[in-house]
Design an enzyme around this catalytic site. Structure first.
Site, PDB file in Angstrom:
ATOM      1  N   SER A 118       0.787  -1.239   0.000  1.00 46.07           N
ATOM      2  CA  SER A 118       0.000   0.000   0.000  1.00 46.07           C
ATOM      3  C   SER A 118       0.812   1.280   0.000  1.00 46.07           C
ATOM      4  O   SER A 118       0.242   2.367  -0.072  1.00 46.07           O
ATOM      5  CB  SER A 118      -0.959   0.005   1.193  1.00 46.07           C
ATOM      6  OG  SER A 118      -1.983  -0.933   1.004  1.00 46.07           O
ATOM      7  N   LYS A 146      -0.001   3.702  -2.716  1.00 46.68           N
ATOM      8  CA  LYS A 146      -1.074   4.700  -2.644  1.00 46.68           C
ATOM      9  C   LYS A 146      -0.533   6.127  -2.527  1.00 46.68           C
ATOM     10  O   LYS A 146      -1.268   7.086  -2.781  1.00 46.68           O
ATOM     11  CB  LYS A 146      -1.997   4.390  -1.462  1.00 46.68           C
ATOM     12  CG  LYS A 146      -2.771   3.080  -1.618  1.00 46.68           C
ATOM     13  CD  LYS A 146      -3.710   2.851  -0.448  1.00 46.68           C
ATOM     14  CE  LYS A 146      -4.577   1.620  -0.658  1.00 46.68           C
ATOM     15  NZ  LYS A 146      -4.058   0.428  -0.024  1.00 46.68           N
ATOM     16  N   SER A 175      -6.169   2.933   4.663  1.00 49.57           N
ATOM     17  CA  SER A 175      -5.577   2.234   3.512  1.00 49.57           C
ATOM     18  C   SER A 175      -6.613   1.433   2.729  1.00 49.57           C
ATOM     19  O   SER A 175      -6.411   0.250   2.408  1.00 49.57           O
ATOM     20  CB  SER A 175      -4.433   1.316   3.965  1.00 49.57           C
ATOM     21  OG  SER A 175      -3.558   1.025   2.913  1.00 49.57           O
ATOM     22  N   LYS A 189       3.109   6.571   5.149  1.00 52.13           N
ATOM     23  CA  LYS A 189       2.173   5.578   4.612  1.00 52.13           C
ATOM     24  C   LYS A 189       2.728   4.183   4.814  1.00 52.13           C
ATOM     25  O   LYS A 189       3.878   3.902   4.490  1.00 52.13           O
ATOM     26  CB  LYS A 189       1.928   5.816   3.111  1.00 52.13           C
ATOM     27  CG  LYS A 189       0.906   4.839   2.515  1.00 52.13           C
ATOM     28  CD  LYS A 189      -0.492   5.127   3.046  1.00 52.13           C
ATOM     29  CE  LYS A 189      -1.476   3.973   2.751  1.00 52.13           C
ATOM     30  NZ  LYS A 189      -1.349   2.873   3.737  1.00 52.13           N
TER      31      LYS A 189
END
Length: 369
Positions: free
Chosen positions: A146, A149, A210, A311
């Site tokens: 993720s 992202k 997420s 993140k």
């Protein structure tokens, strides 16, 4: 500890005493049987070895027993030491790899060399106003989960910028995003078909808990199709000099989405120095409007030791991954430090991988003050 194999072997070698055989007398001779057997022709005749009553083990002399014991213990220690060394090497307890400090300014070379670099995966560090603080690991493309992202948010905000406090246009939640919210195989947000949610809200849902379904929804909204959006992601990577990066999906769920810590640091330099994007990643929680559930940020480092954004990413192929931003005091001055760790404890569960990525990142952050 008893060894079942050795015990089984010893038992098979022990003399057996069938119930029908007579017990020995005190003198050692056999008691008379019901039907007497013919006596041997000579008392000097050797005992037949097939008679199990007389297959007795020779007793070891004390000195021989001590030597055998010493040899056995030595073998156990050698084999045990080799086994422990293999376990330690497999789990990263061996000496940490040497970081690459070629790009570090001489004034910070010793400082960078003293940092607790992770034994596993890949790492890259950079400080605003200073430059590179070094890299570690092979820097070969690995799944990033993720963390992908961040590029999704970067492309969306490049096409549809938001200023402080601005929510942006409302976006219609389609049926695909609503259906994907029920998936048990990936992270998602409980959006409903027909809802109209602002760009800022959807960016929060993608970056904070997420949500994969929201990442794909934003991609379709921005570029018309997910494939067209992925092409934009790869074009942005090329423009940033991310030569070892390939995006195949907007969420990072696809393990073919791969990059290096060095490449992701290139993205962090533009993404986490953008006030809007950094603030979105720093939200401790968010929620879907009209839904009572509060969705927490997956980054457990936020708010501690100067960490102001980042993140997470985790999957079995990717292990744990984290892109982070933290304010640290270096040589008496405040600097924004950016870090990327990838491929931590890969092959384990996503939870184990993420825990490892958070742990090694926290140690790096703490060591910089």
């Amino acid at each position: 500890m008893p060894n079942p194999e050795l015990e089984e072997q010893a038992a098979s070698e022990s003399p057996e005493t069938p119930a029908s055989e007579p017990e020995s007398t005190a003198s050692g001779a056999a008691a008379p049987e019901a039907e007497s057997a013919e006596p041997p022709a000579s008392t000097d005749e050797p005992i037949e070895p097939t008679d199990k009553r007389f297959r007795l083990r020779p007793r070891l002399r004390p000195r021989l027993r001590l030597r055998t014991l010493a040899l056995t213990l030595g073998l156990v220690l050698v084999l045990g030491g080799a086994g422990l060394a293999a376990v330690f090497a497999a789990h990263g307890f061996d000496d940490p790899p040497a970081p690459d400090l070629k790009q570090v300014t001489p004034a910070y070379h010793d400082f960078a060399a003293s940092l607790p670099w992770p034994n596993d995966g890949e790492t890259a560090l950079w400080a605003q106003g200073i430059g590179s603080l070094g890299t570690c690991g092979d820097q070969t493309p690995v799944p990033i989960a993720s963390v992908a992202k961040v590029m999704t948010a970067y492309v969306v905000l490049k096409d549809h910028p938001l200023t402080d406090g601005e929510s942006g246009p409302d976006i219609l939640v389609d049926q695909q995003a609503a259906l994907e919210s029920f998936s048990r195989d990936e992270s998602s947000a409980p959006v409903r078909a027909g809802q109209r949610l602002s760009e800022r809200t959807l960016l929060e849902l993608m970056l904070v808990p997420s949500a994969n379904n929201v990442a794909r929804l934003l991609a379709r909204w921005d570029a018309g199709t997910q494939d067209a959006f992925v092409a934009e992601m790869n074009a942005a990577a090329v423009s940033l000099g991310m030569k070892d990066t390939t995006y195949t999906d907007p969420s990072g769920l696809d393990s073919s989405t791969r990059s290096t810590a060095v490449d992701q640091l290139q993205l962090a330099k533009v993404a986490l120095t953008d006030p809007t994007l950094l603030a979105l990643t720093a939200e401790p929680m968010t929620q879907v409007p009209d839904d009572p559930d509060v969705l927490s940020n997956t980054d457990a480092l936020l708010g501690a030791d100067g960490v102001v954004g980042g993140k997470t990413g985790s999957s079995t192929p990717a292990g744990g991954a984290l892109m982070w931003a933290a304010h640290r005091t270096l040589d008496g001055e405040d600097h924004l430090v950016l870090g990327v760790v990838l491929h931590q404890a890969s092959g384990t569960s996503p939870e184990q991988g993420l825990s490892s990525a958070l742990l090694v990142s926290r140690r790096l952050v703490e060591a910089m003050d």
